[in-house]
Each structure stands twice: as C-alpha cells, then as structure tokens.
Design a protein around this motif. Structure first.
Motif, PDB file in Angstrom:
ATOM      1  N   TYR A  48       1.155  -1.365  -0.143  1.00 53.88           N
ATOM      2  CA  TYR A  48       0.518  -0.145  -0.251  1.00 53.88           C
ATOM      3  C   TYR A  48       0.348   1.237   0.218  1.00 53.88           C
ATOM      4  CZ  TYR A  48      -3.536  -2.758   1.556  1.00 53.88           C
ATOM      5  OH  TYR A  48      -5.028  -4.251   1.131  1.00 53.88           O
ATOM      6  N   ALA A  49       0.363   2.096  -1.030  1.00 50.36           N
ATOM      7  CA  ALA A  49       1.328   3.458  -0.164  1.00 50.36           C
ATOM      8  C   ALA A  49       0.174   4.769   0.820  1.00 50.36           C
ATOM      9  CB  ALA A  49       0.962   4.624  -2.191  1.00 50.36           C
ATOM     10  N   VAL A  61     -11.374  22.869   1.584  1.00 54.88           N
ATOM     11  CA  VAL A  61     -10.632  21.722   0.473  1.00 54.88           C
ATOM     12  C   VAL A  61      -9.831  21.974  -0.298  1.00 54.88           C
ATOM     13  CG1 VAL A  61     -11.871  19.993  -1.482  1.00 54.88           C
ATOM     14  CG2 VAL A  61     -13.502  20.921   0.409  1.00 54.88           C
ATOM     15  N   GLN A  62      -9.566  23.685  -1.052  1.00 51.80           N
ATOM     16  CA  GLN A  62      -8.637  24.029  -1.285  1.00 51.80           C
ATOM     17  C   GLN A  62      -6.361  23.901  -0.383  1.00 51.80           C
ATOM     18  OE1 GLN A  62      -9.195  27.662  -2.474  1.00 51.80           O
ATOM     19  NE2 GLN A  62      -9.757  27.771  -4.528  1.00 51.80           N
ATOM     20  N   GLN A  63      -6.627  23.585   0.634  1.00 52.22           N
ATOM     21  CA  GLN A  63      -5.943  22.771   1.336  1.00 52.22           C
ATOM     22  C   GLN A  63      -5.397  21.767   1.482  1.00 52.22           C
ATOM     23  OE1 GLN A  63      -6.345  25.933   5.436  1.00 52.22           O
ATOM     24  NE2 GLN A  63      -5.587  27.611   4.480  1.00 52.22           N
ATOM     25  N   PHE A  64      -6.307  21.355   1.783  1.00 58.25           N
ATOM     26  CA  PHE A  64      -6.440  19.943   1.908  1.00 58.25           C
ATOM     27  C   PHE A  64      -6.200  19.180   0.823  1.00 58.25           C
ATOM     28  CE2 PHE A  64      -8.543  15.376   1.215  1.00 58.25           C
ATOM     29  CZ  PHE A  64      -8.181  15.209   1.879  1.00 58.25           C
ATOM     30  N   ASN A  65      -6.539  19.420  -0.413  1.00 52.67           N
ATOM     31  CA  ASN A  65      -6.090  18.679  -1.737  1.00 52.67           C
ATOM     32  C   ASN A  65      -3.811  18.877  -2.362  1.00 52.67           C
ATOM     33  OD1 ASN A  65      -8.231  17.362  -2.186  1.00 52.67           O
ATOM     34  ND2 ASN A  65      -9.633  19.368  -3.683  1.00 52.67           N
ATOM     35  N   GLN A  66      -4.490  20.966  -1.605  1.00 49.44           N
ATOM     36  CA  GLN A  66      -2.561  21.517  -2.078  1.00 49.44           C
ATOM     37  C   GLN A  66      -1.649  19.709  -1.227  1.00 49.44           C
ATOM     38  OE1 GLN A  66      -2.813  25.419  -0.920  1.00 49.44           O
ATOM     39  NE2 GLN A  66      -2.770  25.635  -3.059  1.00 49.44           N
ATOM     40  N   VAL A  67      -1.566  20.198   0.050  1.00 53.40           N
ATOM     41  CA  VAL A  67      -1.159  19.297   1.214  1.00 53.40           C
ATOM     42  C   VAL A  67      -1.397  17.769   0.592  1.00 53.40           C
ATOM     43  CG1 VAL A  67      -0.820  18.634   3.903  1.00 53.40           C
ATOM     44  CG2 VAL A  67      -1.823  20.536   3.087  1.00 53.40           C
ATOM     45  N   LEU A  68      -2.749  17.269   0.444  1.00 50.34           N
ATOM     46  CA  LEU A  68      -2.047  15.518  -0.219  1.00 50.34           C
ATOM     47  C   LEU A  68      -1.818  15.299  -1.510  1.00 50.34           C
ATOM     48  CD1 LEU A  68      -3.492  12.239   0.500  1.00 50.34           C
ATOM     49  CD2 LEU A  68      -5.168  13.360  -1.349  1.00 50.34           C
ATOM     50  N   TYR A  72       1.595  12.921  -2.195  1.00 45.86           N
ATOM     51  CA  TYR A  72       1.536  12.131  -2.523  1.00 45.86           C
ATOM     52  C   TYR A  72       2.435  11.974  -3.882  1.00 45.86           C
ATOM     53  CZ  TYR A  72       0.264   9.199  -6.763  1.00 45.86           C
ATOM     54  OH  TYR A  72       0.467   8.302  -8.374  1.00 45.86           O
ATOM     55  N   LEU A  73       3.151  13.209  -4.505  1.00 51.05           N
ATOM     56  CA  LEU A  73       3.905  13.256  -4.808  1.00 51.05           C
ATOM     57  C   LEU A  73       5.503  13.210  -3.764  1.00 51.05           C
ATOM     58  CD1 LEU A  73       3.274  16.454  -7.088  1.00 51.05           C
ATOM     59  CD2 LEU A  73       3.474  14.275  -7.655  1.00 51.05           C
ATOM     60  N   LYS A  74       5.388  13.186  -2.809  1.00 50.00           N
ATOM     61  CA  LYS A  74       6.763  12.687  -2.043  1.00 50.00           C
ATOM     62  C   LYS A  74       6.899  11.156  -2.131  1.00 50.00           C
ATOM     63  CE  LYS A  74       6.558  16.440   1.699  1.00 50.00           C
ATOM     64  NZ  LYS A  74       6.776  16.796   2.990  1.00 50.00           N
ATOM     65  N   ILE A  75       5.701  10.516  -1.808  1.00 48.34           N
ATOM     66  CA  ILE A  75       5.843   8.977  -1.681  1.00 48.34           C
ATOM     67  C   ILE A  75       6.156   8.229  -2.907  1.00 48.34           C
ATOM     68  CG2 ILE A  75       4.297   6.903  -1.558  1.00 48.34           C
ATOM     69  CD1 ILE A  75       3.038   8.255   0.541  1.00 48.34           C
ATOM     70  N   TYR A  77       7.285  10.068  -6.069  1.00 51.56           N
ATOM     71  CA  TYR A  77       8.607  10.924  -6.777  1.00 51.56           C
ATOM     72  C   TYR A  77       9.552  10.552  -5.458  1.00 51.56           C
ATOM     73  CZ  TYR A  77       5.456  10.546 -10.925  1.00 51.56           C
ATOM     74  OH  TYR A  77       5.288  10.325 -11.840  1.00 51.56           O
ATOM     75  N   PRO A  78      10.219  10.008  -4.822  1.00 51.20           N
ATOM     76  CA  PRO A  78       9.974  10.414  -3.014  1.00 51.20           C
ATOM     77  C   PRO A  78      12.127  11.446  -4.181  1.00 51.20           C
ATOM     78  CG  PRO A  78      10.598   7.936  -3.832  1.00 51.20           C
ATOM     79  CD  PRO A  78       9.838   8.820  -4.973  1.00 51.20           C
ATOM     80  N   LEU A  79      12.725  10.788  -4.558  1.00 52.88           N
ATOM     81  CA  LEU A  79      13.741  11.553  -5.214  1.00 52.88           C
ATOM     82  C   LEU A  79      13.405  13.235  -5.655  1.00 52.88           C
ATOM     83  CD1 LEU A  79      15.768   8.530  -6.665  1.00 52.88           C
ATOM     84  CD2 LEU A  79      15.841   8.933  -4.527  1.00 52.88           C
ATOM     85  N   VAL A  80      12.702  13.833  -5.579  1.00 55.22           N
ATOM     86  CA  VAL A  80      12.211  15.143  -6.326  1.00 55.22           C
ATOM     87  C   VAL A  80      12.141  15.852  -4.743  1.00 55.22           C
ATOM     88  CG1 VAL A  80      10.818  16.519  -7.117  1.00 55.22           C
ATOM     89  CG2 VAL A  80      11.536  14.490  -8.088  1.00 55.22           C
ATOM     90  N   LYS A  81      12.585  17.453  -4.878  1.00 54.08           N
ATOM     91  CA  LYS A  81      12.807  18.398  -3.940  1.00 54.08           C
ATOM     92  C   LYS A  81      11.089  19.181  -3.860  1.00 54.08           C
ATOM     93  CE  LYS A  81      16.350  16.907  -1.378  1.00 54.08           C
ATOM     94  NZ  LYS A  81      16.799  16.398  -0.343  1.00 54.08           N
ATOM     95  N   TYR A  82      10.612  19.138  -2.222  1.00 54.77           N
ATOM     96  CA  TYR A  82       9.479  19.590  -2.787  1.00 54.77           C
ATOM     97  C   TYR A  82       9.036  20.548  -1.518  1.00 54.77           C
ATOM     98  CZ  TYR A  82       7.972  15.879  -6.122  1.00 54.77           C
ATOM     99  OH  TYR A  82       7.690  14.510  -6.766  1.00 54.77           O
TER     100      TYR A  82
END
Length: 82
Positions: A48-49, A61-68, A72-75, A77-82
C-alpha cells in the motif's frame, strides 16, 4: 476485532479509492499505531501507498488538496525535492 484488523479490512476492499481518518485525543497513539503497528504488519509492507497528513491548520478543501498532492508526490517521486 482489533483496530489493526479493521484498518486492513478497509484497505483490502476491492476498488478502494478513499481515505481513512483516525481520530482521537492528542497523545492517544494514532501516529504510533500507523508507524509501528500498521506499517510494520507483513500484510501491509510493500503493498500500500500510505499518505500520512495532519489536518491541523487546514481550513478548506483547497488547502487539503494541496497538502494531499504534495504528500502523494513525496511518496510517488521520493528523489524530487518539494
């Protein structure tokens, strides 16, 4: 039935595309459960992710979606800095 079994049943539902919200008082062990019970269970490892995020300070909801999306991108694409 214990909480680990309930969470695994939720995750194993076919075509599951949703979120599971764990609630409880501060310090009751929600994060500990995810990090040490759920994530370490053999049935979960590599299957599972899992995105963990706090809703503290999220007001719409906009803040929620941004954080989500960021988590998600951290998981994904783990080598990319966010």
């Amino acid at each position: 039935m214990d909480i680990l079994s309930e969470v695994i049943i939720f995750c194993e539902q076919k075509n599951m595309n949703g979120a599971l919200l764990l609630t409880g008082k501060w310090g009751c062990g929600k994060t500990y459960f995810i990090n040490h019970c759920f994530m370490e269970a053999d049935i979960v490892k590599g299957k599972y992710a899992v995105i963990k995020m706090s809703l503290f300070g999220i007001n719409n909801v906009q803040q929620f979606n941004q954080v989500l999306k960021k988590e998600y991108l951290k998981i994904r694409y783990p080598l990319v800095k966010y």
